[in-house]
Design a protein around this motif. Sequence first.
Motif, mmCIF file in Angstrom:
data_model
loop_
_atom_site.group_PDB
_atom_site.id
_atom_site.type_symbol
_atom_site.label_atom_id
_atom_site.label_comp_id
_atom_site.label_asym_id
_atom_site.label_seq_id
_atom_site.Cartn_x
_atom_site.Cartn_y
_atom_site.Cartn_z
ATOM 1 N N PRO A 179 -1.785 -4.089 10.624
ATOM 2 C CA PRO A 179 -1.283 -5.185 10.883
ATOM 3 C C PRO A 179 1.098 -5.296 10.586
ATOM 4 C CG PRO A 179 -2.771 -6.053 11.240
ATOM 5 C CD PRO A 179 -2.964 -5.422 10.263
ATOM 6 N N LEU A 180 0.578 -5.330 9.341
ATOM 7 C CA LEU A 180 2.124 -5.958 8.617
ATOM 8 C C LEU A 180 2.430 -3.999 7.989
ATOM 9 C CD1 LEU A 180 0.481 -8.617 5.899
ATOM 10 C CD2 LEU A 180 2.426 -8.934 8.203
ATOM 11 N N GLY A 214 4.176 -2.054 -1.256
ATOM 12 C CA GLY A 214 4.518 -3.189 -1.833
ATOM 13 C C GLY A 214 4.426 -4.564 -1.007
ATOM 14 N N ALA A 215 5.285 -4.534 -0.609
ATOM 15 C CA ALA A 215 5.141 -6.592 0.041
ATOM 16 C C ALA A 215 4.438 -6.551 0.365
ATOM 17 C CB ALA A 215 6.587 -6.586 0.908
ATOM 18 N N VAL A 216 3.454 -5.758 1.759
ATOM 19 C CA VAL A 216 2.088 -6.307 2.158
ATOM 20 C C VAL A 216 1.002 -6.167 1.535
ATOM 21 C CG1 VAL A 216 0.787 -4.343 3.499
ATOM 22 C CG2 VAL A 216 2.841 -4.728 4.234
ATOM 23 N N LEU A 217 1.144 -5.719 0.421
ATOM 24 C CA LEU A 217 -0.040 -5.710 -0.909
ATOM 25 C C LEU A 217 0.127 -6.962 -1.516
ATOM 26 C CD1 LEU A 217 -2.780 -4.209 -2.366
ATOM 27 C CD2 LEU A 217 -1.272 -3.275 -4.150
ATOM 28 N N LYS A 218 1.534 -7.618 -1.803
ATOM 29 C CA LYS A 218 1.530 -8.634 -2.445
ATOM 30 C C LYS A 218 0.841 -9.870 -1.423
ATOM 31 C CE LYS A 218 4.925 -7.686 -5.458
ATOM 32 N NZ LYS A 218 6.579 -7.657 -5.455
ATOM 33 N N LEU A 219 1.305 -9.746 -0.047
ATOM 34 C CA LEU A 219 0.911 -10.789 1.208
ATOM 35 C C LEU A 219 -0.578 -10.444 1.382
ATOM 36 C CD1 LEU A 219 3.343 -10.084 3.939
ATOM 37 C CD2 LEU A 219 3.484 -11.884 2.522
ATOM 38 N N VAL A 230 0.871 -17.549 4.479
ATOM 39 C CA VAL A 230 2.347 -16.309 3.683
ATOM 40 C C VAL A 230 2.170 -15.352 4.590
ATOM 41 C CG1 VAL A 230 2.220 -17.104 0.986
ATOM 42 C CG2 VAL A 230 0.752 -15.544 2.088
ATOM 43 N N VAL A 231 1.119 -15.362 5.759
ATOM 44 C CA VAL A 231 0.895 -13.489 6.664
ATOM 45 C C VAL A 231 1.949 -13.963 7.856
ATOM 46 C CG1 VAL A 231 -0.160 -11.849 7.232
ATOM 47 C CG2 VAL A 231 -0.787 -12.564 5.556
ATOM 48 N N HIS A 232 1.702 -14.809 8.050
ATOM 49 C CA HIS A 232 1.825 -15.907 9.710
ATOM 50 C C HIS A 232 3.084 -15.923 9.824
ATOM 51 C CE1 HIS A 232 1.689 -18.741 12.818
ATOM 52 N NE2 HIS A 232 2.671 -19.158 12.872
ATOM 53 N N ALA A 233 3.803 -15.849 8.903
ATOM 54 C CA ALA A 233 5.431 -15.947 9.135
ATOM 55 C C ALA A 233 5.427 -14.064 9.791
ATOM 56 C CB ALA A 233 6.337 -15.824 8.727
ATOM 57 N N HIS A 234 4.653 -12.925 9.632
ATOM 58 C CA HIS A 234 4.953 -11.942 9.436
ATOM 59 C C HIS A 234 4.531 -11.078 10.672
ATOM 60 C CE1 HIS A 234 7.122 -10.967 5.533
ATOM 61 N NE2 HIS A 234 6.372 -12.054 5.364
ATOM 62 N N HIS A 235 3.114 -11.225 10.717
ATOM 63 C CA HIS A 235 2.734 -11.171 12.669
ATOM 64 C C HIS A 235 2.475 -12.125 13.238
ATOM 65 C CE1 HIS A 235 -1.179 -11.122 11.292
ATOM 66 N NE2 HIS A 235 -1.717 -11.040 9.911
ATOM 67 N N GLY A 236 2.861 -12.993 13.144
ATOM 68 C CA GLY A 236 2.827 -14.524 14.138
ATOM 69 C C GLY A 236 1.663 -14.854 14.658
ATOM 70 N N ASP A 237 0.150 -15.510 13.330
ATOM 71 C CA ASP A 237 -0.908 -15.086 14.013
ATOM 72 C C ASP A 237 -0.953 -16.618 14.669
ATOM 73 O OD1 ASP A 237 -2.177 -13.271 12.946
ATOM 74 O OD2 ASP A 237 -2.685 -13.707 11.426
#
Length: 170
Positions: A82-83, A91-96, A163-170
Amino acid sequence: MFHEHHSHPEHNEEVGEAQTHDQARALNRLAFTATLHCLSGCAVGEVLGMVIGTALGWPAVATVVLAVGLAFLFGYAFTMVPLLRAGLAFGAVLKLALAADTTSIAIMEIVDNAIMLVIPGAMDAHLTSPLFWGALAIALVIAGAAAFPVNRWLISRGKGHAVVHAHHGD
């Protein structure tokens, strides 16, 4: 008539308690969602690994290694796809994904595989055996329950799935 609003300490405490209760419920809901999300990816990898290892007649250790590897792979993938679709760089997605899921997946895998190894005959059961599927289902449910409080604690501190919440709004 005008009604004057007076501040009552008891009322303010009740509001504070209600906000705290609502915050705790929201945190529990987010932690449950994060745990279920992580458990879904883990379960796909775990089941696939157990099925492949069992079908090929591999020893328990090889089957567990495959199942754990696939659980991490699918667990991370469930977070990353989803990211990536949202346009974030790989690279950013892998770190997240590593930050969000590593602890949760590790706990689930330790608990899940330990349970599979201690249930007599579970690792040697055939794929058509209710023992195999029953043990695996029980192990996954207990693994998710074991990861929930850790996920809740991490999220409450802005770590883990937060840390993922802000990026895909879970």
